[in-house]
Design an enzyme around this catalytic site. Sequence first.
Site, PDB file in Angstrom:
ATOM      1  N   HIS A  51       0.846  -1.200   0.000  1.00 38.54           N
ATOM      2  CA  HIS A  51       0.000   0.000   0.000  1.00 38.54           C
ATOM      3  C   HIS A  51       0.877   1.243   0.000  1.00 38.54           C
ATOM      4  O   HIS A  51       1.884   1.291   0.694  1.00 38.54           O
ATOM      5  CB  HIS A  51      -0.886   0.026   1.252  1.00 38.54           C
ATOM      6  CG  HIS A  51      -1.743   1.248   1.333  1.00 38.54           C
ATOM      7  ND1 HIS A  51      -2.924   1.371   0.632  1.00 38.54           N
ATOM      8  CD2 HIS A  51      -1.583   2.412   1.998  1.00 38.54           C
ATOM      9  CE1 HIS A  51      -3.445   2.561   0.875  1.00 38.54           C
ATOM     10  NE2 HIS A  51      -2.656   3.208   1.707  1.00 38.54           N
ATOM     11  N   LYS A 102      -8.530  -1.430   5.899  1.00 40.07           N
ATOM     12  CA  LYS A 102      -8.779  -1.850   4.508  1.00 40.07           C
ATOM     13  C   LYS A 102      -7.785  -2.938   4.090  1.00 40.07           C
ATOM     14  O   LYS A 102      -8.136  -3.884   3.388  1.00 40.07           O
ATOM     15  CB  LYS A 102      -8.719  -0.641   3.576  1.00 40.07           C
ATOM     16  CG  LYS A 102      -9.939   0.275   3.751  1.00 40.07           C
ATOM     17  CD  LYS A 102      -9.853   1.562   2.958  1.00 40.07           C
ATOM     18  CE  LYS A 102      -8.972   2.573   3.605  1.00 40.07           C
ATOM     19  NZ  LYS A 102      -9.051   3.938   3.097  1.00 40.07           N
ATOM     20  N   ARG A 155     -14.827  12.884   9.088  1.00 41.62           N
ATOM     21  CA  ARG A 155     -13.528  13.523   9.370  1.00 41.62           C
ATOM     22  C   ARG A 155     -13.275  14.678   8.398  1.00 41.62           C
ATOM     23  O   ARG A 155     -12.750  15.723   8.769  1.00 41.62           O
ATOM     24  CB  ARG A 155     -12.400  12.487   9.246  1.00 41.62           C
ATOM     25  CG  ARG A 155     -12.372  11.484  10.394  1.00 41.62           C
ATOM     26  CD  ARG A 155     -11.495  10.293  10.055  1.00 41.62           C
ATOM     27  NE  ARG A 155     -10.135  10.670   9.743  1.00 41.62           N
ATOM     28  CZ  ARG A 155      -9.286   9.920   9.032  1.00 41.62           C
ATOM     29  NH1 ARG A 155      -9.670   8.755   8.552  1.00 41.62           N
ATOM     30  NH2 ARG A 155      -8.072  10.335   8.797  1.00 41.62           N
TER      31      ARG A 155
HETATM   32  N1  URA Z   1      -5.820   7.379   3.259  1.00 41.04           N
HETATM   33  C1  URA Z   1      -6.761   6.591   3.839  1.00 41.04           C
HETATM   34  O1  URA Z   1      -7.096   5.539   3.327  1.00 41.04           O
HETATM   35  N2  URA Z   1      -7.292   7.006   4.998  1.00 41.04           N
HETATM   36  C2  URA Z   1      -6.943   8.154   5.624  1.00 41.04           C
HETATM   37  O2  URA Z   1      -7.469   8.452   6.683  1.00 41.04           O
HETATM   38  C3  URA Z   1      -5.983   8.954   5.002  1.00 41.04           C
HETATM   39  C4  URA Z   1      -5.422   8.544   3.817  1.00 41.04           C
END
Ligand code: URA
Length: 439
Positions: free
Chosen positions: A82, A187, A168
Amino acid sequence: MRVYDLILKKRNGHALEAGEIEVLVGGFVRGEIPDDQMAAFLMAVYFRDMTPEETTALTMAMVRSGATLDLRAIRGVKVDKHSTGGVGDKTSLVLIPLVASAGIPVAKLSGRGLGHTGGTLDKLESIPGFSCDLTPEAFIAQVNRVGCAIAGQTADLVPADKRLYALRDVTATVESIPLIASSIMSKKIAAGADAIVLDVKTGSGAFMRTMEDSRALARAMVAIGHRVGRRTEAVISDMDQPLGFAVGNGLEVREAVEALRGEGPADLRELCLTLGSRMLMLGGAAADPEAARAALEARLRSGEALAKLRAMLEAQGGDPGAVEDLSRLPRAAHTAPVPAAADGFVQAIDAEAIGLAAMALGAGRAHKEDAIDPAVGIVLTPKVGDRVAAGDSLARIHARTAEDAARVAPRVRAAYTIGPVAAAPRPLIHEVIACSEAA
Ligand code: URA
């Protein structure tokens, strides 16, 4: 247990129990906890931070909010990768076939780009016919057959993240290390890999601009992986100037193919070899970084890595001939150089400004629903440390029209800082945070 008391506990700086965090996340996703209370909780986290135990509990509560991918039907140790996102970051396009060609199965879920950074799905979809729309069964079968697959993340994976991120975004609580770390790691964990290599970018084009913040985020994510039994490592890599030369979807595919041919920019190759070596080691295919690197270099030289990309494209409906004949990729109707205004050395290239200029040409999205143009973008010529003379081309703009190119050219020129002395480029790899350093 009243939600009010949980907000108060966090607001007063105390650590929450895992069960209390589950009540908050579960209640929010089920619609039992309203946005105003969840927003207050997020703000309390922003100011009071979270312990590694709390951040892990938050991550796992988010994972439990939706479906997870079960990759056990794929043979071998599955290693995911990632990136926190950068300008010109086409690393996945190189890394996935490269690592797969060295025997590590890669089942990767990717996203689309938003803002000044691009997304892997958008880049791949610039290849005529390519589809990232795979059922879980087809995805798993392809990894077993071909060695790698890239699919789009489905909405049923970590629905809590989508809802929390939206909140957020409107409550000034995006920039919180535990909230970012849990968002990313939930994720990755839901996507089912056994081990994870994180590319945490740092610098002007990155989400985290300082080394201190990048290190804190990297450590928080490595700790989560360690605590939930997924071997996780982080590489902190530079994003103070774009990676490679190309910025824009089809242009980046072209550069990735060149890298797989053993050509292409040195920084892209180096980052792929570094990340790929960590993936091979976590997957048990190499004992040390030197052996891993040698194995990857051999796959680049032999053409096996490029053949793996071809096989993946073929399996997912893409034109495999684009690998041999790059003219089959989309081409912009108009290209124009951006001449330098003065003699000197390139001291800096503002990565975010280049990303935003590419977005203005149509290569990226300001809003989720925007369409993108796969052909447009910017190809840089000199990078930091290079010498230029007035009138030399700093970059070539690939645009739909001459007017678009003329509109964006001053922004590209302004992104370059040219000075009288040669600047030493920043290191590309700043730090590696290994599993053993997990908190
Ligand atoms: N990328 C994400 O997947 N989540 C975040 O909170 C910030 C960047």
